[in-house]
Structure formats: structure tokens, C-alpha cells
Design a protein around this motif. Structure first.
Motif, PDB file in Angstrom:
ATOM      1  N   THR A  59      -1.902   2.871   6.202  1.00  0.00           N
ATOM      2  CA  THR A  59      -3.629   2.225   6.247  1.00  0.00           C
ATOM      3  C   THR A  59      -3.627   1.301   7.698  1.00  0.00           C
ATOM      4  O   THR A  59      -3.698   0.181   7.311  1.00  0.00           O
ATOM      5  N   PRO A 140      -0.887  -1.930   5.594  1.00  0.00           N
ATOM      6  CA  PRO A 140      -0.565  -1.439   4.541  1.00  0.00           C
ATOM      7  C   PRO A 140      -0.546   0.109   4.367  1.00  0.00           C
ATOM      8  O   PRO A 140      -0.493   0.547   5.179  1.00  0.00           O
ATOM      9  N   ALA A 142       2.468   3.642   1.866  1.00  0.00           N
ATOM     10  CA  ALA A 142       2.891   3.145   1.082  1.00  0.00           C
ATOM     11  C   ALA A 142       3.411   4.486   1.041  1.00  0.00           C
ATOM     12  O   ALA A 142       3.314   5.691   1.937  1.00  0.00           O
ATOM     13  N   THR A 144       6.772   6.899  -0.403  1.00  0.00           N
ATOM     14  CA  THR A 144       6.494   7.893  -1.440  1.00  0.00           C
ATOM     15  C   THR A 144       7.928   8.599  -1.780  1.00  0.00           C
ATOM     16  O   THR A 144       8.433   8.531  -0.846  1.00  0.00           O
ATOM     17  N   VAL A 150       5.656   5.893  -6.065  1.00  0.00           N
ATOM     18  CA  VAL A 150       4.853   5.596  -4.890  1.00  0.00           C
ATOM     19  C   VAL A 150       4.627   3.767  -5.132  1.00  0.00           C
ATOM     20  O   VAL A 150       4.335   3.271  -5.846  1.00  0.00           O
ATOM     21  N   ASN A 152       3.509   0.874  -3.240  1.00  0.00           N
ATOM     22  CA  ASN A 152       1.995   0.032  -2.401  1.00  0.00           C
ATOM     23  C   ASN A 152       2.704  -1.077  -1.722  1.00  0.00           C
ATOM     24  O   ASN A 152       2.918  -2.383  -2.803  1.00  0.00           O
ATOM     25  N   TRP A 153       2.802  -0.916  -0.097  1.00  0.00           N
ATOM     26  CA  TRP A 153       2.932  -2.330  -0.187  1.00  0.00           C
ATOM     27  C   TRP A 153       1.837  -2.868   0.847  1.00  0.00           C
ATOM     28  O   TRP A 153       1.100  -2.554   2.136  1.00  0.00           O
ATOM     29  N   ASN A 154       1.031  -3.498  -0.050  1.00  0.00           N
ATOM     30  CA  ASN A 154      -0.391  -3.459  -0.267  1.00  0.00           C
ATOM     31  C   ASN A 154      -0.476  -5.344   0.284  1.00  0.00           C
ATOM     32  O   ASN A 154      -2.378  -5.504  -0.067  1.00  0.00           O
ATOM     33  N   HIS A 166       5.428  -7.041  -2.407  1.00  0.00           N
ATOM     34  CA  HIS A 166       5.139  -6.104  -1.765  1.00  0.00           C
ATOM     35  C   HIS A 166       4.727  -5.994  -1.176  1.00  0.00           C
ATOM     36  O   HIS A 166       3.098  -6.285  -0.799  1.00  0.00           O
TER      37      HIS A 166
END
Length: 223
Positions: A59, A140, A142, A144, A150, A152-154, A166
Motif C-alpha cells: 500500500t 505497509p 500484506a 498471503t 495473511v 500484515n507488515w504495517n 510486524h
């Protein structure tokens, strides 16, 4: 001596085990400069022991919009670039109105054999610009897996605090051409993420120590 060797071995194993996961994250690097164009590369390791990585969704920020992105061809994967309307139009450096920006870039494996297997990693690259006029850019992602999980690296890292579980991939952009002559150099900030060279040096030192102790123990037993 043998008891000492066993204790040191156990301690070293724990240190390496704790250090390795901290670096096995989705990360991003870029050769780009602030306000210019550059290649952003995402390094994607598969942390699962049983499932493969089949999808990566990145994103891009809407508060620092990037208006153009092209993807590098990658056999076995499809790439989709999605645009969105800005809530409020912005002006670029030439005074042109910007109404859309690149919202996401997603890579999907087209076949099971193309997915990133456990214990392996792969890289995905985009050419993007103009890049924001900022020192760092959070992107960020995601990840899968083939089993449907999933990740999420955010999460944003905070200087002086331990790395989050993460962390969001973050790129550090070079100053614009000539900018380094116009402003004083910024003080170096400690990184919340351990670097691979540092971990490698630690591992080499530990191995050398263990070999030395083992040789000493064997020589004493022979005497």
C-alpha cells in the motif's frame, strides 16, 4: 571444560535463535532521491514452515502520493497496479493538478511452483516517482500464504524502542541533488532493526569461540 563448552553452546544457540527472527521480515530498499524517481525493491522471506508465500500487496501513502509506478517483469507472477482518486487534488512542482495516485501494487503467484517456499525468499521491484520529499517512506505490506494466512507488515518502528513484531517496510530516500550542500547533515539516528552484517559478525564470533573451546577441551583430554 566440557560442561563449560556445553553451556556456551546453549547460550550461543539461544542468541542466534532470538536474533534471526528479528531480521526475517518483509523489507524494502530504494536507490531513489527525495522528489525524484527510483527503484523500490521488496525482499520477501517465507517465515512459515509449512506454507508458501503466494501474494504480496503493498500500500502506497495517500498523504504523500506517488503518481506513477511501473512493475518489473517477474516470471510466474502477475502484478496489478491500482489507482485511486485523491480526496483533495494537489499540485506538483510544475503546477499541474494531481487528482489520482497509485494506491496499491499487488503480486500474485500464477502457479504453486512460482510461490516462495518455506525457508526461501524472493524480491519484487517497482520503478516509482516522483518520490516524496521526505527522508523515509513507510510502505505497509500484506503477505498471503498458501494456507490462507495473511501477515500484515504495517507497524511503525519508534526510535529508541524495540522493533515491533510486524514492522512496515520502510525506505530511506537520499537528499535531492544539491540538497546536501544546502542543509547541515542530520545526526545519525539509531536503527530499530538489526542489520544483517552485524548478525553475521555475531555468528562468526560465536563459531570461532566455540571452535576454540572445543580444541582446548580436546587437547586437555589427550594430555
Amino acid at each position: 571444560m566440557l560442561r563449560t563448552f556445553a553451556a556456551v553452546t546453549a547460550t550461543a544457540a539461544c542468541a542466534v535463535a532470538l536474533a534471526a527472527p528479528a531480521s526475517a521480515h518483509v523489507k524494502a530498499t530504494s536507490d531513489g532521491a527525495q522528489g525524484g524517481w527510483g527503484v523500490v525493491t521488496f525482499r520477501v522471506p517465507t517465515e512459515s514452515d509449512t506454507a508458501s508465500t503466494t501474494d504480496l500487496l503493498v500500500t502506497l501513502p495517500d498523504d504523500q502520493p506517488i503518481v506513477s509506478v511501473s512493475t518489473q517483469q517477474k516470471p510466474g507472477w502477475t502484478a496489478t497496479v491500482t489507482k485511486k482518486k485523491l480526496a483533495s487534488p494537489q499540485k506538483d512542482d510544475d503546477g499541474n493538478e494531481i487528482t489520482e495516485y497509485i494506491s496499491t501494487v499487488e503480486w500474485k503467484a500464477t502457479a504453486p511452483q512460482a510461490a516462495i517456499a518455506p525457508g526461501q525468499f524472493d524480491t519484487f521491484s517497482i520503478s516509482a516517482g516522483p518520490l516524496p520529499k521526505t527522508e523515509s517512506l513507510s510502505l505497509p505490506a500484506a503477505q498471503t500464504y498458501s494456507d490462507g494466512k495473511v501477515v500484515n507488515w504495517n507497524e511503525k518502528a519508534v526510535t529508541g524502542q524495540s522493533e515491533p513484531e510486524h514492522p512496515a517496510p520502510t525506505v530511506h530516500l537520499k537528499p535531492a541533488a544539491g540538497a546536501e550542500h544546502d542543509a547541515p547533515a542530520a545526526a545519525a539516528q539509531p536503527s530499530a532493526t538489526p542489520a544483517w552484517p552485524g548478525l553475521t559478525a555475531l555468528a562468526v564470533s560465536v563459531i570461532a569461540l566455540l571452535l576454540g573451546i572445543a580444541n582446548l577441551a580436546l587437547s586437555r583430554r589427550k594430555n
